[in-house]
Write a protein that holds these residues in place. Structure first.
Motif, PDB file in Angstrom:
ATOM      1  N   LEU A 226       8.999  17.327 -96.088  1.00  0.00           N
ATOM      2  CA  LEU A 226      10.368  17.129 -96.545  1.00  0.00           C
ATOM      3  C   LEU A 226      10.680  18.149 -97.638  1.00  0.00           C
ATOM      4  O   LEU A 226       9.862  18.395 -98.522  1.00  0.00           O
ATOM      5  CB  LEU A 226      10.569  15.713 -97.086  1.00  0.00           C
ATOM      6  N   GLU A 227      11.851  18.710 -97.563  1.00  0.00           N
ATOM      7  CA  GLU A 227      12.280  19.712 -98.533  1.00  0.00           C
ATOM      8  C   GLU A 227      13.416  19.129 -99.363  1.00  0.00           C
ATOM      9  O   GLU A 227      14.453  18.724 -98.820  1.00  0.00           O
ATOM     10  CB  GLU A 227      12.755  20.964 -97.804  1.00  0.00           C
ATOM     11  N   PHE A 228      13.217  19.087-100.678  1.00  0.00           N
ATOM     12  CA  PHE A 228      14.225  18.542-101.583  1.00  0.00           C
ATOM     13  C   PHE A 228      14.990  19.683-102.234  1.00  0.00           C
ATOM     14  O   PHE A 228      14.403  20.668-102.670  1.00  0.00           O
ATOM     15  CB  PHE A 228      13.565  17.669-102.655  1.00  0.00           C
ATOM     16  N   THR A 229      16.312  19.538-102.291  1.00  0.00           N
ATOM     17  CA  THR A 229      17.164  20.534-102.932  1.00  0.00           C
ATOM     18  C   THR A 229      17.816  19.918-104.152  1.00  0.00           C
ATOM     19  O   THR A 229      17.659  18.728-104.423  1.00  0.00           O
ATOM     20  CB  THR A 229      18.246  21.025-101.956  1.00  0.00           C
ATOM     21  N   ASN A 230      18.561  20.733-104.887  1.00  0.00           N
ATOM     22  CA  ASN A 230      19.240  20.227-106.073  1.00  0.00           C
ATOM     23  C   ASN A 230      20.227  19.140-105.681  1.00  0.00           C
ATOM     24  O   ASN A 230      20.825  19.168-104.623  1.00  0.00           O
ATOM     25  CB  ASN A 230      19.982  21.368-106.785  1.00  0.00           C
ATOM     26  N   GLY A 231      20.401  18.187-106.581  1.00  0.00           N
ATOM     27  CA  GLY A 231      21.330  17.093-106.292  1.00  0.00           C
ATOM     28  C   GLY A 231      20.659  16.065-105.402  1.00  0.00           C
ATOM     29  O   GLY A 231      19.554  15.615-105.664  1.00  0.00           O
ATOM     30  N   HIS A 232      21.337  15.705-104.308  1.00  0.00           N
ATOM     31  CA  HIS A 232      20.832  14.665-103.428  1.00  0.00           C
ATOM     32  C   HIS A 232      20.550  15.221-102.041  1.00  0.00           C
ATOM     33  O   HIS A 232      20.925  14.637-101.026  1.00  0.00           O
ATOM     34  CB  HIS A 232      21.836  13.505-103.350  1.00  0.00           C
ATOM     35  N   GLY A 233      19.869  16.352-101.968  1.00  0.00           N
ATOM     36  CA  GLY A 233      19.561  16.960-100.681  1.00  0.00           C
ATOM     37  C   GLY A 233      18.109  16.744-100.294  1.00  0.00           C
ATOM     38  O   GLY A 233      17.208  16.878-101.116  1.00  0.00           O
ATOM     39  N   VAL A 234      17.890  16.405 -99.028  1.00  0.00           N
ATOM     40  CA  VAL A 234      16.542  16.293 -98.497  1.00  0.00           C
ATOM     41  C   VAL A 234      16.623  16.566 -96.999  1.00  0.00           C
ATOM     42  O   VAL A 234      17.560  16.152 -96.333  1.00  0.00           O
ATOM     43  CB  VAL A 234      15.912  14.902 -98.759  1.00  0.00           C
ATOM     44  N   LYS A 235      15.626  17.298 -96.484  1.00  0.00           N
ATOM     45  CA  LYS A 235      15.657  17.677 -95.082  1.00  0.00           C
ATOM     46  C   LYS A 235      14.219  17.835 -94.590  1.00  0.00           C
ATOM     47  O   LYS A 235      13.365  18.391 -95.287  1.00  0.00           O
ATOM     48  CB  LYS A 235      16.405  19.011 -94.906  1.00  0.00           C
ATOM     49  N   TYR A 236      13.988  17.342 -93.363  1.00  0.00           N
ATOM     50  CA  TYR A 236      12.697  17.550 -92.733  1.00  0.00           C
ATOM     51  C   TYR A 236      12.620  18.960 -92.191  1.00  0.00           C
ATOM     52  O   TYR A 236      13.490  19.386 -91.441  1.00  0.00           O
ATOM     53  CB  TYR A 236      12.489  16.532 -91.598  1.00  0.00           C
ATOM     54  N   ARG A 237      11.579  19.701 -92.599  1.00  0.00           N
ATOM     55  CA  ARG A 237      11.381  21.056 -92.097  1.00  0.00           C
ATOM     56  C   ARG A 237      10.497  20.999 -90.867  1.00  0.00           C
ATOM     57  O   ARG A 237       9.291  20.757 -90.973  1.00  0.00           O
ATOM     58  CB  ARG A 237      10.700  21.946 -93.157  1.00  0.00           C
ATOM     59  N   GLN A 238      11.077  21.185 -89.713  1.00  0.00           N
ATOM     60  CA  GLN A 238      10.299  21.149 -88.471  1.00  0.00           C
ATOM     61  C   GLN A 238       9.259  22.261 -88.456  1.00  0.00           C
ATOM     62  O   GLN A 238       9.555  23.402 -88.784  1.00  0.00           O
ATOM     63  CB  GLN A 238      11.206  21.266 -87.261  1.00  0.00           C
ATOM     64  N   GLN A 239       8.061  21.890 -88.053  1.00  0.00           N
ATOM     65  CA  GLN A 239       6.959  22.866 -88.030  1.00  0.00           C
ATOM     66  C   GLN A 239       6.971  23.645 -86.727  1.00  0.00           C
ATOM     67  O   GLN A 239       7.351  23.149 -85.690  1.00  0.00           O
ATOM     68  CB  GLN A 239       5.621  22.124 -88.172  1.00  0.00           C
TER      69      GLN A 239
END
Length: 239
Positions: A226-239
């Motif tokens: 999971l990749e967290f960004t500033n604020g309220h961002g989160v995203k699964y980084r597909q391998q």
């Protein structure tokens, strides 16, 4: 015709905003006294008593007596799931959805839905578990793969033990704000519990609200990509 009548009866019970406010106040799986729910609904004690009796009779809430007081809660995760889905039906407009997803809304990033993880974090955790082949969707339910059993056991979750419980094991629950699935059932509840116990996420003072700890960000990035960004961002980084 009986099924139609039963559904109409439940819909009638939920048609009152005061009763709906009481139910939403219990969506974190907690038990609350009648006085607390009365204040949530902003009604008189006598009105609160009438509303709560209707909710109990409809099977939407259950009451437990402790001493001189009664405490109310949502009886099962299935009822909470139904309420969450009804929120989607009740708020279909694009503007409402945009507001629901706003970072200003504490529920949009991470919250609990009864006893499992919801919000953007919940759906991305689910996406990651599917992407890493820990779980697979089969006939409308999630199944744990052979690799997934080992992965979850290392995380502290024994799937064989969970399967003995008398409730759904792992079901997709449509997320109110994201319109995507997160995991409900005994597996969803176990994942939330382990994340709290492991100090990956912590409960906040906001009912149903949770936040990701710094340790949680590191572990979720390492274990679930999971990749967290500033604020309220989160995203699964597909391998």
């Amino acid at each position: 015709m009986d099924e139609a009548s039963d559904l109409a009866r439940v819909g009638t019970v939920l048609s009152d905003p005061a009763r709906t406010a009481m139910v939403l106040g219990l969506m974190d799986g907690s038990s609350r006294a009648a006085g607390d729910l009365q204040m949530l609904a902003n009604v008189s004690p006598s009105s609160a008593s009438t509303h709560l009796a209707k909710l109990v009779n409809a099977g939407i809430l259950m009451a437990t007596k402790k001493g001189r007081h009664k405490y109310y809660r949502i009886p099962t995760a299935a009822v909470a799931h139904a309420i969450e889905v009804l929120q989607i039906v009740a708020s279909p407009r694009a503007m409402v959805l945009e507001l629901a997803r706003s970072p200003v809304n504490p529920f949009s990033f991470a919250r609990t839905c009864y006893d499992h993880l919801a919000g953007r974090l919940g759906v991305e955790v689910t996406a990651a578990l599917r992407g890493l082949d820990v779980i697979r969707l089969d006939n409308g339910c999630y199944e744990v793969t052979e690799h997934g059993h080992d992965w979850l056991l290392e995380f502290g979750i024994d799937c064989q033990e969970l399967a003995r419980e008398r409730r759904s094991f792992a079901i997709p629950c449509v997320d109110f704000t994201e319109r995507r699935h997160h995991i409900a059932g005994t597996l969803g509840a176990a994942i939330l519990e382990r994340m709290v116990v492991s100090n990956w996420i912590a409960r906040t003072r906001i009912p149903r609200g949770v936040r990701v700890t710094e340790r949680g960000k590191l572990e979720l990035a390492h274990r679930l990509s999971l990749e967290f960004t500033n604020g309220h961002g989160v995203k699964y980084r597909q391998q």
